[in-house]
Scaffold this active site. Structure first.
Site, PDB file in Angstrom:
ATOM      1  N   ASP A  62       0.827  -1.168   0.069  1.00  0.00           N
ATOM      2  CA  ASP A  62      -0.002  -0.219   0.044  1.00  0.00           C
ATOM      3  C   ASP A  62       0.945   1.231  -0.138  1.00  0.00           C
ATOM      4  OD1 ASP A  62      -1.595   2.311   0.775  1.00  0.00           O
ATOM      5  OD2 ASP A  62      -2.765   1.287   2.088  1.00  0.00           O
ATOM      6  N   TYR A 158      -7.855  15.504  -7.522  1.00  0.00           N
ATOM      7  CA  TYR A 158      -6.937  14.841  -8.572  1.00  0.00           C
ATOM      8  C   TYR A 158      -6.075  15.709  -9.234  1.00  0.00           C
ATOM      9  CZ  TYR A 158      -5.666  11.533 -12.065  1.00  0.00           C
ATOM     10  OH  TYR A 158      -4.768  10.875 -13.107  1.00  0.00           O
TER      11      TYR A 158
END
Length: 175
Positions: A62, A158
């Site tokens: 991760d 984003y």
């Protein structure tokens, strides 16, 4: 085989752009660490590379967690003794149902997107940079998006994260 004997970590290597980069680097002779949060996807790409008589190992990681990125780098060093290339590909945007105009956006989604797209680049780069500096060689390649240059409506989070990747990469290169 211009990358023969080189060792490359590709984050997000289990699918999409990351998969394509991992396959290309392997075809050019690099030993590949296919790093992905999805261990099955990483394993599948590693097997695809191995079936072409190249070397690859899958690592579940991760990239939003620095402890896991440090472990990823340690595993690569244990297996190959060096890291020549890091390709930061892992990232993504909020799902269709979670995207919103900025004035309607929420902090939780922002934190998730900034962490996945920008902090992950910091984590992975930090995990390998001291090793590269000690060897006086290495390449860190971070994949961004045109959204980081031009921005996208309903994806301001984003766009900001990808702009951050561009700025981080330029600043790190100057260091």
């Amino acid at each position: 085989m211009k990358l023969k004997e080189k060792v490359a970590i590709v984050t997000g290597g289990g699918r999409g752009i990351g998969r394509a980069i991992a396959l290309r680097l392997a075809a050019d002779g690099a030993n590949i660490i296919v790093a992905d949060i999805d261990p099955e996807a990483a394993e599948k790409v590693a097997q695809e590379i191995k079936s072409s008589d190249h070397t690859a190992i899958p690592i579940k990681v991760d990239v939003t967690r620095s402890q896991e990125t440090n472990q990823m780098a340690a595993q690569a060093l244990q297996k190959f003794g060096k890291i020549d290339i890091l390709v930061n590909v892992a990232g993504g945007s909020a799902g269709e149902g979670r995207r919103s105009l900025f004035h309607l956006s929420n902090e939780e989604v922002w934190d998730e997107i900034i962490t996945l797209n920008l902090k992950s680049v910091l984590n992975c780069s930090r995990a390998v940079i001291n090793h590269m500096m000690e060897r006086c060689t290495g390449r860190i390649i971070s994949i961004s998006s045109l959204a980081g240059v031009s921005g996208l409506a309903k994806m301001v989070d984003y766009s900001a994260a990808k702009a951050g990747v561009i700025g981080f990469t330029k600043g790190l290169a100057k260091e």
